[in-house]
Design a protein around this motif. Structure first.
Motif, PDB file in Angstrom:
ATOM      1  N   VAL A  15       0.839  -1.206   0.000  1.00 30.04           N
ATOM      2  CA  VAL A  15       0.000   0.000   0.000  1.00 30.04           C
ATOM      3  C   VAL A  15       0.871   1.252   0.000  1.00 30.04           C
ATOM      4  O   VAL A  15       2.047   1.209   0.357  1.00 30.04           O
ATOM      5  CB  VAL A  15      -0.943   0.010   1.224  1.00 30.04           C
ATOM      6  N   PRO A  16       0.304   2.385  -0.392  1.00 36.17           N
ATOM      7  CA  PRO A  16       1.091   3.611  -0.477  1.00 36.17           C
ATOM      8  C   PRO A  16       1.403   4.223   0.878  1.00 36.17           C
ATOM      9  O   PRO A  16       0.693   4.015   1.859  1.00 36.17           O
ATOM     10  CB  PRO A  16       0.177   4.549  -1.287  1.00 36.17           C
ATOM     11  N   VAL A  17       2.482   4.983   0.888  1.00 37.26           N
ATOM     12  CA  VAL A  17       2.847   5.816   2.030  1.00 37.26           C
ATOM     13  C   VAL A  17       3.221   7.184   1.472  1.00 37.26           C
ATOM     14  O   VAL A  17       4.067   7.282   0.576  1.00 37.26           O
ATOM     15  CB  VAL A  17       4.046   5.238   2.815  1.00 37.26           C
ATOM     16  N   PHE A  18       2.585   8.220   1.969  1.00 39.19           N
ATOM     17  CA  PHE A  18       2.922   9.594   1.595  1.00 39.19           C
ATOM     18  C   PHE A  18       3.278  10.354   2.870  1.00 39.19           C
ATOM     19  O   PHE A  18       2.700  10.098   3.932  1.00 39.19           O
ATOM     20  CB  PHE A  18       1.734  10.301   0.926  1.00 39.19           C
ATOM     21  N   ALA A  19       4.221  11.295   2.766  1.00 38.41           N
ATOM     22  CA  ALA A  19       4.604  12.042   3.963  1.00 38.41           C
ATOM     23  C   ALA A  19       5.094  13.436   3.592  1.00 38.41           C
ATOM     24  O   ALA A  19       5.617  13.668   2.495  1.00 38.41           O
ATOM     25  CB  ALA A  19       5.683  11.301   4.740  1.00 38.41           C
ATOM     26  N   ILE A  20       4.917  14.336   4.536  1.00 43.83           N
ATOM     27  CA  ILE A  20       5.429  15.697   4.400  1.00 43.83           C
ATOM     28  C   ILE A  20       5.740  16.234   5.796  1.00 43.83           C
ATOM     29  O   ILE A  20       5.086  15.860   6.768  1.00 43.83           O
ATOM     30  CB  ILE A  20       4.404  16.621   3.686  1.00 43.83           C
ATOM     31  N   GLY A  21       6.748  17.073   5.873  1.00 42.89           N
ATOM     32  CA  GLY A  21       7.043  17.744   7.132  1.00 42.89           C
ATOM     33  C   GLY A  21       8.293  17.232   7.816  1.00 42.89           C
ATOM     34  O   GLY A  21       9.111  16.510   7.234  1.00 42.89           O
ATOM     35  N   ALA A  22       8.438  17.599   9.077  1.00 39.98           N
ATOM     36  CA  ALA A  22       9.632  17.277   9.851  1.00 39.98           C
ATOM     37  C   ALA A  22       9.788  15.765   9.995  1.00 39.98           C
ATOM     38  O   ALA A  22       8.895  15.080  10.480  1.00 39.98           O
ATOM     39  CB  ALA A  22       9.532  17.917  11.237  1.00 39.98           C
ATOM     40  N   GLY A  23      10.911  15.233   9.540  1.00 44.38           N
ATOM     41  CA  GLY A  23      11.170  13.807   9.626  1.00 44.38           C
ATOM     42  C   GLY A  23      10.556  12.981   8.520  1.00 44.38           C
ATOM     43  O   GLY A  23      10.662  11.747   8.535  1.00 44.38           O
ATOM     44  N   SER A  24       9.937  13.617   7.538  1.00 48.53           N
ATOM     45  CA  SER A  24       9.213  12.857   6.507  1.00 48.53           C
ATOM     46  C   SER A  24      10.124  12.002   5.646  1.00 48.53           C
ATOM     47  O   SER A  24       9.675  11.005   5.064  1.00 48.53           O
ATOM     48  CB  SER A  24       8.415  13.821   5.613  1.00 48.53           C
TER      49      SER A  24
END
Length: 339
Positions: A310-319
């Protein structure tokens, strides 16, 4: 001929990797900035294809996030996970058998990372579009041998001491609402009751019909959780899975849009606090074997769950910790590593 063989062999290896039960995790990179506020969004039943289908009809807020990865999902006893086992993996960092809530395969209790945040002084919020005793939210505050023991699960909500809960009404409430009120929570069922609640009070929002959307829950939750110490907030788009089980393409797109709207609320908060906030978006499993064919026609292969990554998306501190291939058990480990 050899070139053709190599081409198809490479495709086969790529596909097999999505189902590989053994995942060698890469070392977690040390964050440049550690987040104070952490959002974990879980799209129940949301595979890569659900995103592709939804984006054929609408725009999604999170697919432009700069960090992208993929997570394998098998449970301890099956290549195709259920929501309970997947939620356990996402909450505790450990595998379990299908049907079990925050217990390992031998029945030993596991600890949700939400408790680690609570004990470290963070505020904690749990929100969902389904009932708050359903599998995904349950794994973050309860332990039980069966996801269907709704009364037992609901009875563990008040002892958690988390600051904010929101979702649909309990499936087996009995005296649970009284227990929660006696534990110091304000329990609200309507907008009129909500308007009377003080900001400092712990809160359970429970609805029998859609008075509030997931975006509303996230907005209200942020207002109640935001503080100098920081917060952990898990929010689930639980009905993406339901619509996919029904092979209801229009319903999937609608639920995906609502999930996206909730993430957009968190993204607005992130823009105000970019160096203090992390948003991670993932799923527990795929459902329905959805695909897009013949100029935006939707096709299905099953009414059940599917075993793909499955997908994982991230943004921001530690992404940056959420790029590349990982197992679903790695996601909470990486979040906790960022504390």
């Amino acid at each position: 001929m050899l070139r053709t063989f190599k081409f198809y062999f490479a495709i086969a290896i790529t596909i097999a990797a999505c189902f590989n039960p053994v995942v060698v995790s890469e070392p977690i990179p040390e964050p440049v900035v550690k987040p104070k506020n952490i959002f974990l969004f879980i799209g129940d039943g949301m595979g890569f294809a659900h995103i592709a289908v939804a984006e054929a009809f609408t725009s999604l807020s999170f697919t432009q996030f700069p960090v992208m990865g993929m997570a394998t999902t098998r449970s301890a006893d099956s290549y195709v996970t259920c929501s309970a086992a997947a939620a356990t993996a996402l909450a505790t960092g450990s595998k379990t058998n299908n049907g079990m809530i925050a217990l390992d395969a031998s029945g030993k209790p596991l600890r949700s990372m939400a408790f680690d945040f609570r004990d470290a002084g963070y505020k904690v919020g749990i929100a969902t579009t389904v009932s708050i005793d359903h599998a995904t939210p349950a794994a973050f505050y309860a332990n039980d041998v069966s996801r269907n023991n709704y009364y037992s699960i609901a009875s563990q909500l008040a002892p958690s001491g988390f600051d904010f809960f929101a979702g649909e009404a309990f499936l087996d409430p009995r005296e649970v609402y009284e227990q929660i009120s006696q534990a110091g929570y304000s329990v609200v069922y309507s907008k009129e009751e909500f308007e009377q609640v003080q900001l400092s009070q712990k809160l359970l929002m429970s609805q029998n019909s859609e008075i509030w959307t997931l975006a509303d829950f996230v907005s209200i939750g942020i207002e109640r959780l935001d503080n100098s110490q920081g917060f952990f907030f898990m929010a689930e788009g639980g009905k993406i899975d339901w619509r996919a089980h029904d092979n209801n393409g229009e319903g999937v797109v609608k639920e995906m849009a609502g999930f996206s709207d909730a993430i957009a609320v968190a993204f607005e908060f992130y823009k105000k606090h970019p160096n203090e906030t992390l948003i991670v978006v993932t799923a527990d499993h795929g459902t329905g074997g959805i695909s897009l064919v013949n100029n935006r026609e939707i096709a299905w292969t099953t009414t059940g769950h599917t075993g793909e990554a499955v997908p994982v998306f991230a943004i921001g501190a530690g992404s940056e910790a959420f790029a590349g291939k990982m197992d679903n058990t790695d996601i909470p480990k990486r979040i906790l590593h960022l504390r």
